[in-house]
Design an enzyme around this catalytic site. Sequence first.
Site, PDB file in Angstrom:
ATOM      1  N   THR A  58       0.792  -1.232   0.000  1.00 22.64           N
ATOM      2  CA  THR A  58       0.000   0.000   0.000  1.00 22.64           C
ATOM      3  C   THR A  58       0.824   1.282   0.000  1.00 22.64           C
ATOM      4  O   THR A  58       0.685   2.119  -0.883  1.00 22.64           O
ATOM      5  CB  THR A  58      -0.937   0.002   1.227  1.00 22.64           C
ATOM      6  OG1 THR A  58      -1.768  -1.161   1.133  1.00 22.64           O
ATOM      7  CG2 THR A  58      -1.804   1.249   1.259  1.00 22.64           C
ATOM      8  N   ASP A 181      -9.237  -3.886   0.125  1.00 22.53           N
ATOM      9  CA  ASP A 181      -8.024  -4.471   0.716  1.00 22.53           C
ATOM     10  C   ASP A 181      -8.318  -5.155   2.050  1.00 22.53           C
ATOM     11  O   ASP A 181      -7.899  -6.293   2.277  1.00 22.53           O
ATOM     12  CB  ASP A 181      -6.974  -3.362   0.917  1.00 22.53           C
ATOM     13  CG  ASP A 181      -5.698  -3.872   1.557  1.00 22.53           C
ATOM     14  OD1 ASP A 181      -4.920  -4.557   0.873  1.00 22.53           O
ATOM     15  OD2 ASP A 181      -5.473  -3.591   2.746  1.00 22.53           O
TER      16      ASP A 181
END
Length: 387
Positions: A58, A181
């Site tokens: 990320t 996610d």
Amino acid sequence: ALLLLSLNAATPETHYTVIVSLDGFRWDYPDMYKTPNLDRMAADGVKAVMLPSYPASTFPNHYTLATGLVPDHHGIINNTFWDVKNRRQYSMGDSATRNNPEYYLGEPIWITAQKQGVKTGNMYWVGSDIAIKKSHPTYYRPWNAKPFLTFEQRIDTVLTWLQKPEPERPRLIMLYFEEPDGSGHHNGPCSLPTGAVVQHMDSLVGVLRKKIEALPFGKDINLIVTSDHGMTDISPERVVNINDYVKPEWCEVIDGRTPTSIFSKPEYRDSICNALKKAAHIRVWKKEEIPAELHYGSSDRIGDIVVAPELGWQFTDVARDTKGAHGYFPQSPDMQVMFRAIGPDFKRGYISGGFVNVDIYPLLSHLLQIVPEKTDGQFERIKEILR
């Protein structure tokens, strides 16, 4: 006067651009789950599969999307890493290091734009609430500000920015959502709960598009929806235990997951490499031997030995208790991400051959008609998606 007119005619009109990141949105989720809004975007605009930068995680990739630099060059080489100079760990979860501008190299697109007189708005994108180069987006919201905004509130905030009087209106808006996610980690990418979250995120894309199109100048707005990395299945059975191969006294520091950086005691460097080369399901490199296509290994934040597990495997002493993970090689399809773009500057019904996420910075610079900084991106690779 005629000369002036012809000059003006040659300058294309600059439009507004809204770029959305749906964290962990794998390229094939629209094939696995119902995503009518993303499908409509593909029909009305551009559809592509985009490669993340290594490692597919990320913080490294959101900051790559913002700077056009690979993580090795912009400094955020993993979600956590060892800072050799100050002998401390940087972690995205530790506000003292996360908010320290020293760690963020390169120049995010919002700074490039503002230096050239273009206002920007930013909702929760990695780096936007940190004083990088002593600067922030024109409009932004700190990640830790209370209350933490719901997905719907984020969309409404973006709309209030777009409804400002023209001189105050941001021409670039970046909007971040932390799903799917979270669900992909918790439930695995191929699961009913993840499918439900993917469908919810798709419906929010539809809400955002509808609200944008309802604006008086809605037809002048480009909308890009993409992601930072994909997701793959993991299990406690697929673990290479670091303690089976490496003695703690051989190492100064071991940091990071997928990949793991080992800062060895110099006299044990070969012992560590030789021991780890006996293990299946991992790749082990001395820093200077990391394959060139990974663009990884020049930063002093990377250990002198790097261990990268095969897709779906973990290299650790404590296995994750989740069902999904990322951070693997960008060449693995499970790590690749969805890309959609519609608006006045994009082709219609166009399927692209794909590109790398470092190319987003030159794309945004082109859309905003600003002079880009030198980056690892290539406008040549991505320009085919434009009209």
